[in-house]
Design a protein around this motif. Structure first.
Motif, PDB file in Angstrom:
ATOM      1  N   GLY A  55       0.785  -1.221   0.000  1.00 64.40           N
ATOM      2  CA  GLY A  55       0.000   0.000   0.000  1.00 64.40           C
ATOM      3  C   GLY A  55       0.822   1.279   0.000  1.00 64.40           C
ATOM      4  O   GLY A  55       0.284   2.376   0.060  1.00 64.40           O
ATOM      5  N   ARG A  56       2.149   1.157  -0.065  1.00 60.65           N
ATOM      6  CA  ARG A  56       3.019   2.345  -0.103  1.00 60.65           C
ATOM      7  C   ARG A  56       3.154   2.833  -1.544  1.00 60.65           C
ATOM      8  O   ARG A  56       3.069   2.046  -2.485  1.00 60.65           O
ATOM      9  N   PRO A  57       3.387   4.125  -1.717  1.00 60.92           N
ATOM     10  CA  PRO A  57       3.572   4.643  -3.079  1.00 60.92           C
ATOM     11  C   PRO A  57       4.802   4.006  -3.734  1.00 60.92           C
ATOM     12  O   PRO A  57       5.848   3.873  -3.107  1.00 60.92           O
ATOM     13  N   ASP A  58       4.630   3.603  -4.978  1.00 59.96           N
ATOM     14  CA  ASP A  58       5.737   3.053  -5.756  1.00 59.96           C
ATOM     15  C   ASP A  58       6.567   4.216  -6.294  1.00 59.96           C
ATOM     16  O   ASP A  58       6.332   5.367  -5.951  1.00 59.96           O
ATOM     17  N   PHE A  59       7.506   3.952  -7.155  1.00 59.22           N
ATOM     18  CA  PHE A  59       8.324   5.012  -7.740  1.00 59.22           C
ATOM     19  C   PHE A  59       7.435   5.990  -8.497  1.00 59.22           C
ATOM     20  O   PHE A  59       6.529   5.597  -9.225  1.00 59.22           O
ATOM     21  N   SER A  60       7.739   7.262  -8.346  1.00 63.04           N
ATOM     22  CA  SER A  60       6.949   8.296  -9.014  1.00 63.04           C
ATOM     23  C   SER A  60       7.349   8.382 -10.489  1.00 63.04           C
ATOM     24  O   SER A  60       8.434   7.939 -10.882  1.00 63.04           O
ATOM     25  N   PRO A  61       6.485   8.971 -11.307  1.00 64.22           N
ATOM     26  CA  PRO A  61       6.844   9.179 -12.710  1.00 64.22           C
ATOM     27  C   PRO A  61       8.126  10.007 -12.851  1.00 64.22           C
ATOM     28  O   PRO A  61       8.947   9.741 -13.731  1.00 64.22           O
TER      29      PRO A  61
END
Length: 178
Positions: A55-61
């Motif tokens: 549920g953690r943010p993955d790598f950003s664009p």
């Protein structure tokens, strides 16, 4: 490099690096990077931020495009990105492949084609405005050693060193269109 650090260093209004630093580090202007980022996000969902299984943010664009561009611009190895950016080698390679495919898909008609007469006229007009009439841009060449040159061709492709070489010649216009 976390997303927050990347944003604070390069993209926020009061970022650490000014425009000249950004251009030197990224080999492009900030607005070009943002246009590229916008375009790749519109075409491929891979470049939209997702959440991992925890549920953690993955790598950003921003992180994905930055890493892929650094690999292209500086020849960074994919496994070196794990230490500096926390992205695994396989993810780096996948990101690079995805970005290259999108760049080709989105920009091939505009940038990855031979110039037509209209393009040539525009470049000649711009050069004439700068005092160089009849010149489309500076010519440069590069000599490459041809290690696997067929034996029967070696004599015709030998340079001063008597080794087979290939000469790549390129003309770049004012806007670096090669």
């Amino acid at each position: 490099m976390t997303h927050a650090n990347l944003m604070n260093n390069y993209f926020n209004p009061n970022s650490v690096y000014i425009e000249e630093d950004f251009r030197r580090l990224f080999q492009m202007r900030r607005h070009v990077f943002k246009r590229l980022l916008h375009d790749v996000q519109q075409v491929n969902p891979y470049f939209k931020q997702k959440r991992d299984r925890a549920g953690r943010p993955d790598f950003s664009p921003y992180q994905k495009v930055t890493i892929a561009l650094r690999m292209m611009a500086y020849g960074f190895l994919a496994d070196s990105m794990d230490e500096t950016h926390g992205m695994s080698e396989s993810t780096c390679l996948d990101t690079l492949e995805q970005l290259c495919d999108i760049i080709f898909q989105v920009y091939k008609e505009e940038y990855l084609r031979e110039p037509n007469q209209e393009d040539l006229n525009r470049v000649l007009c711009k050069a004439e405005d700068r005092g160089f009439s009849g010149i489309i841009g500076p010519l440069d060449c590069m000599h490459w050693d041809w290690k696997n040159c067929p034996t029967r061709w070696q004599r015709g492709f030998s340079g001063r060193s008597r080794k087979p070489i290939v000469v790549l010649e390129a003309v770049a216009s004012y806007n670096t269109w090669i």
